[in-house]
Write a protein that holds these residues in place. Structure first.
Motif, PDB file in Angstrom:
ATOM      1  N   LEU A  50       0.517  -1.322   0.049  1.00 30.57           N
ATOM      2  CA  LEU A  50       0.095   0.104   0.148  1.00 30.57           C
ATOM      3  C   LEU A  50       0.867   1.378   0.124  1.00 30.57           C
ATOM      4  O   LEU A  50       0.560   2.265  -0.617  1.00 30.57           O
ATOM      5  CB  LEU A  50      -0.769   0.054   1.140  1.00 30.57           C
ATOM      6  CG  LEU A  50      -2.239  -0.628   0.899  1.00 30.57           C
ATOM      7  CD1 LEU A  50      -3.290  -0.451   2.018  1.00 30.57           C
ATOM      8  CD2 LEU A  50      -3.012  -0.199  -0.097  1.00 30.57           C
ATOM      9  N   ALA A  51       2.165   1.115   0.789  1.00 28.08           N
ATOM     10  CA  ALA A  51       3.074   2.214   0.730  1.00 28.08           C
ATOM     11  C   ALA A  51       3.399   2.555  -0.783  1.00 28.08           C
ATOM     12  O   ALA A  51       3.466   3.824  -1.267  1.00 28.08           O
ATOM     13  CB  ALA A  51       4.187   2.145   1.588  1.00 28.08           C
ATOM     14  N   GLY A  52       3.734   1.515  -1.481  1.00 27.18           N
ATOM     15  CA  GLY A  52       4.399   1.705  -2.845  1.00 27.18           C
ATOM     16  C   GLY A  52       3.230   2.119  -3.741  1.00 27.18           C
ATOM     17  O   GLY A  52       3.149   3.367  -4.492  1.00 27.18           O
ATOM     18  N   ALA A  53       2.014   1.767  -3.821  1.00 28.08           N
ATOM     19  CA  ALA A  53       0.825   1.858  -4.479  1.00 28.08           C
ATOM     20  C   ALA A  53       0.385   3.661  -4.314  1.00 28.08           C
ATOM     21  O   ALA A  53       0.321   4.452  -5.330  1.00 28.08           O
ATOM     22  CB  ALA A  53      -0.511   1.141  -4.444  1.00 28.08           C
ATOM     23  N   ALA A 107      11.614   2.027   3.004  1.00 30.02           N
ATOM     24  CA  ALA A 107      11.864   2.655   4.194  1.00 30.02           C
ATOM     25  C   ALA A 107      10.911   3.154   4.980  1.00 30.02           C
ATOM     26  O   ALA A 107      10.859   2.759   6.240  1.00 30.02           O
ATOM     27  CB  ALA A 107      13.215   3.617   4.097  1.00 30.02           C
ATOM     28  N   THR A 108      10.123   3.947   4.414  1.00 30.52           N
ATOM     29  CA  THR A 108       8.903   4.593   5.174  1.00 30.52           C
ATOM     30  C   THR A 108       7.851   3.362   5.593  1.00 30.52           C
ATOM     31  O   THR A 108       7.344   3.623   6.746  1.00 30.52           O
ATOM     32  CB  THR A 108       8.148   5.406   4.075  1.00 30.52           C
ATOM     33  OG1 THR A 108       9.181   6.367   3.354  1.00 30.52           O
ATOM     34  CG2 THR A 108       6.904   6.214   4.449  1.00 30.52           C
ATOM     35  N   ALA A 109       7.629   2.509   4.508  1.00 25.48           N
ATOM     36  CA  ALA A 109       6.542   1.485   5.140  1.00 25.48           C
ATOM     37  C   ALA A 109       7.180   0.703   6.137  1.00 25.48           C
ATOM     38  O   ALA A 109       6.501   0.432   7.154  1.00 25.48           O
ATOM     39  CB  ALA A 109       6.402   0.592   3.854  1.00 25.48           C
ATOM     40  N   ILE A 110       8.726   0.443   6.470  1.00 25.24           N
ATOM     41  CA  ILE A 110       9.189  -0.381   7.477  1.00 25.24           C
ATOM     42  C   ILE A 110       8.891   0.566   8.762  1.00 25.24           C
ATOM     43  O   ILE A 110       8.728   0.073   9.813  1.00 25.24           O
ATOM     44  CB  ILE A 110      10.528  -0.636   7.217  1.00 25.24           C
ATOM     45  CG1 ILE A 110      10.529  -1.681   6.112  1.00 25.24           C
ATOM     46  CG2 ILE A 110      11.218  -1.178   8.292  1.00 25.24           C
ATOM     47  CD1 ILE A 110      11.877  -2.300   5.538  1.00 25.24           C
ATOM     48  N   LEU A 111       9.428   1.883   8.680  1.00 25.01           N
ATOM     49  CA  LEU A 111       9.135   2.594   9.644  1.00 25.01           C
ATOM     50  C   LEU A 111       7.816   2.887  10.367  1.00 25.01           C
ATOM     51  O   LEU A 111       7.547   2.759  11.558  1.00 25.01           O
ATOM     52  CB  LEU A 111       9.618   4.330   9.089  1.00 25.01           C
ATOM     53  CG  LEU A 111       9.758   5.204  10.405  1.00 25.01           C
ATOM     54  CD1 LEU A 111      11.209   4.903  11.185  1.00 25.01           C
ATOM     55  CD2 LEU A 111       9.944   6.594   9.565  1.00 25.01           C
ATOM     56  N   VAL A 112       6.817   2.965   9.356  1.00 22.93           N
ATOM     57  CA  VAL A 112       5.595   3.077   9.852  1.00 22.93           C
ATOM     58  C   VAL A 112       5.014   2.038  10.357  1.00 22.93           C
ATOM     59  O   VAL A 112       4.344   1.844  11.490  1.00 22.93           O
ATOM     60  CB  VAL A 112       4.440   3.624   8.709  1.00 22.93           C
ATOM     61  CG1 VAL A 112       3.131   3.552   9.009  1.00 22.93           C
ATOM     62  CG2 VAL A 112       4.911   4.970   8.115  1.00 22.93           C
ATOM     63  N   PHE A 113       5.434   0.779  10.072  1.00 26.42           N
ATOM     64  CA  PHE A 113       5.102  -0.634  10.534  1.00 26.42           C
ATOM     65  C   PHE A 113       5.428  -0.787  12.102  1.00 26.42           C
ATOM     66  O   PHE A 113       4.631  -1.265  12.827  1.00 26.42           O
ATOM     67  CB  PHE A 113       5.732  -1.701   9.393  1.00 26.42           C
ATOM     68  CG  PHE A 113       5.491  -3.134  10.253  1.00 26.42           C
ATOM     69  CD1 PHE A 113       4.369  -3.559   9.692  1.00 26.42           C
ATOM     70  CD2 PHE A 113       6.607  -3.912  10.844  1.00 26.42           C
ATOM     71  CE1 PHE A 113       3.683  -4.965  10.167  1.00 26.42           C
ATOM     72  CE2 PHE A 113       5.740  -5.228  11.294  1.00 26.42           C
ATOM     73  CZ  PHE A 113       4.868  -5.709  10.947  1.00 26.42           C
ATOM     74  N   PHE A 114       6.788  -0.027  12.371  1.00 19.63           N
ATOM     75  CA  PHE A 114       7.236  -0.369  13.731  1.00 19.63           C
ATOM     76  C   PHE A 114       6.485   0.906  14.735  1.00 19.63           C
ATOM     77  O   PHE A 114       7.091   0.676  15.888  1.00 19.63           O
ATOM     78  CB  PHE A 114       8.790  -0.448  13.927  1.00 19.63           C
ATOM     79  CG  PHE A 114       9.165  -1.754  13.189  1.00 19.63           C
ATOM     80  CD1 PHE A 114       8.842  -2.938  14.205  1.00 19.63           C
ATOM     81  CD2 PHE A 114       9.883  -1.848  11.990  1.00 19.63           C
ATOM     82  CE1 PHE A 114       9.378  -4.159  13.761  1.00 19.63           C
ATOM     83  CE2 PHE A 114      10.398  -3.192  11.581  1.00 19.63           C
ATOM     84  CZ  PHE A 114      10.047  -4.271  12.323  1.00 19.63           C
ATOM     85  N   THR A 115       6.063   2.059  14.042  1.00 21.55           N
ATOM     86  CA  THR A 115       5.719   3.012  14.974  1.00 21.55           C
ATOM     87  C   THR A 115       4.195   3.388  14.798  1.00 21.55           C
ATOM     88  O   THR A 115       3.801   4.070  15.753  1.00 21.55           O
ATOM     89  CB  THR A 115       6.506   4.186  14.618  1.00 21.55           C
ATOM     90  OG1 THR A 115       6.259   4.725  13.218  1.00 21.55           O
ATOM     91  CG2 THR A 115       7.867   4.229  14.795  1.00 21.55           C
ATOM     92  N   ALA A 116       3.636   2.895  14.028  1.00 23.62           N
ATOM     93  CA  ALA A 116       2.001   3.308  13.509  1.00 23.62           C
ATOM     94  C   ALA A 116       1.097   2.933  14.939  1.00 23.62           C
ATOM     95  O   ALA A 116       0.366   3.700  15.444  1.00 23.62           O
ATOM     96  CB  ALA A 116       1.392   2.488  12.547  1.00 23.62           C
TER      97      ALA A 116
END
Lengths: 194, 194, 194
Positions: free
Chosen positions: B36-39, B70-79
């Motif tokens: 979803l981050a990519g799309a 990188a953004t998707a991974i960051l959000v995954f661990f902080t959302a």
């Protein structure tokens, strides 16, 4: 004016009007009207051109942008006077479907020379704008209504393609394809053909 | 670093973050976040490039792939720490909308030279990522919310395009377009502008 | 026959069958079967080719059109005999997902030479057909089901890509990628893996 180009302009205008009516039903602002009119008016042809790998038609001829813009503005100021906007939307959609089934098939045949691809391009051009409109406007998809829809596009595109292959006069093929598609879809709307 | 490229990177990052937040709301796994981050991050620009017939930007410059990953991974661990993910999603979406309205218009103008096409490309780049995100995540479309959305993109893209045509300094046009789009959309989110 | 081409034909056929089953669940007519079979069968690969800027595969090789057409007609006349059409649809979708994850990655790697782009193309090719099918048929998106879906495509595309980069025999990479994707998705369907 070239009758094919005229038919194409008319197709964009009626599909744009159908898109603007969907915006009206959703009580969008003027920008929403322009957006949905554009997506509906040129969405099908855009997709067709991308798949065939030719330049997108409204990037080459900007008149199309003027047509959908003017149509959206016209509908914005008049839609509230229409008694049943959804019914009008369906009929405009039927006109656009018929025009684009022929136009898409004609472009498909002239670009690829393959009758099968021509019919597919006619169907794609004719149906994709309406699918996109319903998707963007959150309307139930016209594709899932019980009455025939894609069949009308197949009919119109096939009549045009077979007519041109048989060497019939172009205007005859265009008119024949248009009428077949419009009568099938019109019968579906008026008499509930399935 | 080129300020335009920087703005584009930021646009991809904030849209990717908004897409990842949508994945978080749907309790997807890390792969869903990436998808979803990519799309969302590159969907609008991809569509813009396809329609203009130029190579898709992230196929040419792979840095964009790293940014959304990188953004998707960051959000995954902080959302999970965010109090209101939907509110944050809307604000990130507003930032991305403003950045992409300018970027899309700039690319549209430099490729085609037409101001009308430039504005359309700005709007398309700015809005398509969010539309795609809502569609893929099964969220109610941001397009159908009562507050202004597309209008903000039109405003930003128009200010940029007219500024550049008038020969104003590029940075000025970019900043002006960005601010106009962000203020309009921000006012819609904060004060419910319609 | 080239084993890669064979795998691709099989992928189109099983995805076309899944699309036709969705048409059957919606009680569409034969034209609806053809339409959904085509969109599902070649939708993912079409999108992949557009993004990479190469000619759309089924415009170059018309055999694909015959495959989806024949599959749609076959399903039209037999679907009513199937006990659980949705279960069959899910398993066919899993087969297509596995075949296309490998095919998409192979084409992505051969066109761009980038392993990251290859994996993205594998995922895109494998998942986009199913997303399109659910969207057009108004089914709940397979993307939003709780069990793993995209992960299977990532697994298959990665195994293929890394294997080819490591210089392993092509048939080995293809089989490995296919099996990894199919086992992951199959486990999700059969045992509810999340």
């Amino acid at each position: 004016m070239d009758p094919v180009l005229f038919l194409d302009y008319c197709g964009v205008a009626v599909f744009a009007a159908a898109g603007a009516l969907a915006a009206s039903r959703k009580q969008m602002d003027i920008i929403g009207f322009l957006f949905l009119a554009g997506a509906t008016g040129v969405g099908g042809g855009t997709f067709r051109d991308l798949i065939m790998g030719v330049p997108v038609f409204w990037m080459v001829n900007h008149d199309y942008v003027l047509i959908w813009t003017a149509t959206a503005i016209l509908v914005f100021f008049t839609a509230h006077r229409v008694e049943s906007r959804y019914k009008l939307l369906l009929w405009l959609d039927a006109l656009g479907l018929a025009a684009f089934a022929v136009m898409g098939a004609a472009k498909g045949l002239s670009v690829t020379g393959s009758p099968i691809i021509a019919i597919i391009m006619g169907v794609l051009t004719a149906t994709f704008g309406g699918i996109l409109r319903d998707l963007l406007a959150g309307e139930p998809s016209v594709l899932l209504r019980p009455e025939v829809y894609i069949t009308a596009a197949v009919g119109g595109a096939s009549v045009y393609t077979l007519g041109e292959l048989a060497g019939m006069p172009l205007l005859f093929c265009q008119l024949g394809g248009f009428l077949v598609a419009f009568v099938i879809r019109g019968g579906a709307i008026r008499f509930g053909w399935r």
